[in-house]
Structures are given as structure tokens and as C-alpha cells.
Design a protein around this motif. Structure first.
Motif, PDB file in Angstrom:
ATOM      1  N   SER A  14      72.361  46.902  44.089  1.00 40.60           N
ATOM      2  CA  SER A  14      71.007  46.389  44.306  1.00 40.60           C
ATOM      3  C   SER A  14      70.006  47.094  43.392  1.00 40.60           C
ATOM      4  CB  SER A  14      70.599  46.577  45.771  1.00 40.60           C
ATOM      5  OG  SER A  14      71.458  45.865  46.638  1.00 40.60           O
ATOM      6  N   VAL A  15      70.116  48.435  43.294  1.00 39.48           N
ATOM      7  CA  VAL A  15      69.204  49.191  42.443  1.00 39.48           C
ATOM      8  C   VAL A  15      69.294  48.701  41.004  1.00 39.48           C
ATOM      9  CG1 VAL A  15      68.797  51.463  41.423  1.00 39.48           C
ATOM     10  CG2 VAL A  15      69.129  51.256  43.877  1.00 39.48           C
ATOM     11  N   SER A  16      70.510  48.505  40.520  1.00 37.33           N
ATOM     12  CA  SER A  16      70.709  48.086  39.126  1.00 37.33           C
ATOM     13  C   SER A  16      70.473  46.588  38.937  1.00 37.33           C
ATOM     14  CB  SER A  16      72.134  48.450  38.688  1.00 37.33           C
ATOM     15  OG  SER A  16      72.351  48.126  37.346  1.00 37.33           O
ATOM     16  N   GLY A  17      71.033  45.787  39.844  1.00 34.30           N
ATOM     17  CA  GLY A  17      70.951  44.336  39.685  1.00 34.30           C
ATOM     18  C   GLY A  17      69.566  43.774  39.914  1.00 34.30           C
ATOM     19  N   LEU A  18      68.762  44.435  40.758  1.00 39.32           N
ATOM     20  CA  LEU A  18      67.417  43.943  41.053  1.00 39.32           C
ATOM     21  C   LEU A  18      66.364  44.541  40.130  1.00 39.32           C
ATOM     22  CD1 LEU A  18      67.388  43.925  44.972  1.00 39.32           C
ATOM     23  CD2 LEU A  18      67.491  41.949  43.433  1.00 39.32           C
ATOM     24  N   ASN A  19      66.814  45.290  39.133  1.00 41.72           N
ATOM     25  CA  ASN A  19      65.871  45.898  38.194  1.00 41.72           C
ATOM     26  C   ASN A  19      65.462  44.866  37.150  1.00 41.72           C
ATOM     27  OD1 ASN A  19      64.447  47.420  36.348  1.00 41.72           O
ATOM     28  ND2 ASN A  19      65.919  49.095  36.299  1.00 41.72           N
ATOM     29  N   PRO A  20      64.238  44.335  37.219  1.00 40.19           N
ATOM     30  CA  PRO A  20      63.831  43.293  36.268  1.00 40.19           C
ATOM     31  C   PRO A  20      63.793  43.796  34.834  1.00 40.19           C
ATOM     32  CG  PRO A  20      61.946  44.053  37.544  1.00 40.19           C
ATOM     33  CD  PRO A  20      63.153  44.663  38.171  1.00 40.19           C
ATOM     34  N   LYS A  21      63.557  45.102  34.654  1.00 39.41           N
ATOM     35  CA  LYS A  21      63.539  45.656  33.311  1.00 39.41           C
ATOM     36  C   LYS A  21      64.918  45.529  32.656  1.00 39.41           C
ATOM     37  CE  LYS A  21      59.258  47.097  33.129  1.00 39.41           C
ATOM     38  NZ  LYS A  21      58.282  46.496  32.205  1.00 39.41           N
TER      39      LYS A  21
END
Length: 206
Positions: free
Chosen positions: A116-123
Motif C-alpha cells: 500500500s505504501v509503495s503502490g499508493l504513492n502517486p509520485k
């Protein structure tokens, strides 16, 4: 796809992964809570990178980049999730634990949170959207989708190597310094809150 193209992409990807950010903060918090949590957290972060790559390969990234409403929703979701993680680290700063003392039932939890931390990072999504097409060759015998996923796998491998080393090393460096471990945990939480705030401010500005 040529070996030279893969090597060039790996070099760029590796340098980007070496830059501290929310993923670093997350895997450090995992390392401080127990070494057995480092691998699940790292796997989750790498899976999140692959999910972002899949979104780009499927055209979702281009759709998000063109559609302000979708980009706003993605940014808000990612920012709020990072803020929630940061608040959690502030409320319950990690204390150094041995690998055998970590809770056995938390491995999947840390994997899912990492994704979630990585996949939801829009950057990360927008970064991959800008970076991947530069190394794709439409005339190559590999389909474009396969080329993008191969490059994404290289990026995920870079994430796995760097983040595992960071998480594993965090406990080695801070094992004999419990006060420093709590300080690093709170700094990680502050970093997550700061990134979340920057995302929200940038979203409101645009």
C-alpha cells in the motif's frame, strides 16, 4: 529489449531507489520492530512497485495523468495513508526487538502495508510513467507491455535489494541504542507526515 537498455534503466532506477523517502521510513520501522519483519515489508514494497508498473503498462498511468480528478483522488488517498502510518509511528515508536520476539502473525500485515505504501504513492506512478517510455522500443520484437513489465521487474528488484539492506541494517546500527531507535522511528513518522503534507499542499496548489 537489449541488455544495454536494461542496464541503463537499472542504473537510473537504482539511483532513484537510493533516495530516502516513505519507503525507506517504512522499512526502517519494520527493521526496528524485528528483523523477521524486514523481508515481508520489503516484499510488500517491491510488489507495490510492480503494481504501479502494471498500471502504467495497462494505460492506467496515462489515464490518471490526463484526468485531474483521478490524479487528485489517488494523491489524496496516498497522502492520507502515509499520514496514518506516520501518526502510528509517533504514537507507538518502535523499540528494538530480536527477530525471535517479533509477532509471528504480523508478516502478511507488513507485506500488505508495504504494498500500500509503495503502490499508493502517486509520485512513484508518475515517475514510472515518465521514465519507462524512454526505455521502450516499439519496433523491438518484445511487445511494449512485456518491455514495460520487464523494466518494472528490474525496478522492483532494485527496491528489494536496497530496502532489505536498509531495514536489516537499521537494527544492526541501533541495536545497542534504544533511545536512538525510538528517535529514528519518530523521524520516520515525521518523514511520512511531511511527505503526506507536501502531497496535499501540491494537490491544493494545482
Amino acid at each position: 529489449m537489449s541488455f544495454a537498455a536494461l542496464t541503463a534503466f537499472w542504473a537510473v532506477s537504482f539511483l532513484l531507489v537510493l533516495t530516502p523517502g516513505a519507503d525507506w521510513a517504512y522499512v526502517i520501522s519494520a527493521g526496528l520492530r524485528g528483523r523477521r519483519l524486514v523481508l515481508p515489508a520489503t516484499v510488500g514494497l517491491a510488489c507495490g512497485a510492480l503494481l504501479a508498473t502494471l498500471a502504467v503498462a495497462a494505460g492506467v498511468g496515462a489515464l490518471v495523468a490526463r484526468n485531474p480528478a483521478l490524479l487528485t483522488a489517488l494523491t489524496a488517498t496516498g497522502a492520507l495513508y502515509l499520514a496514518w502510518m506516520g501518526i502510528g509511528l509517533w504514537r507507538s515508536p518502535a523499540a528494538i526487538q530480536g527477530g525471535d520476539d517479533a509477532e509471528a502473525g504480523t508478516r502478511w500485515h507488513w507485506t500488505l502495508k508495504g504494498a500500500s505504501v509503495s503502490g499508493l504513492n502517486p509520485k512513484q506512478l508518475l515517475l514510472l510513467l515518465a521514465l519507462l517510455p524512454q526505455f521502450v522500443r516499439p519496433a523491438d520484437h518484445w511487445p511494449v507491455f512485456a518491455q514495460i513489465m520487464a523494466l518494472g521487474a528490474v525496478h522492483a528488484a532494485s527496491c528489494a535489494v536496497v530496502y532489505f539492506g536498509v531495514g536489516w541494517g537499521s537494527q544492526s546500527v541501533l541495536r545497542s541504542r534504544p533511545a536512538a531507535a525510538q528517535l529514528v522511528s519518530r523521524i520516520s513518522g515525521t518523514l511520512m507526515l511531511g511527505i503526506a503534507l507536501l502531497l496535499l499542499v501540491e494537490m491544493a496548489w494545482h
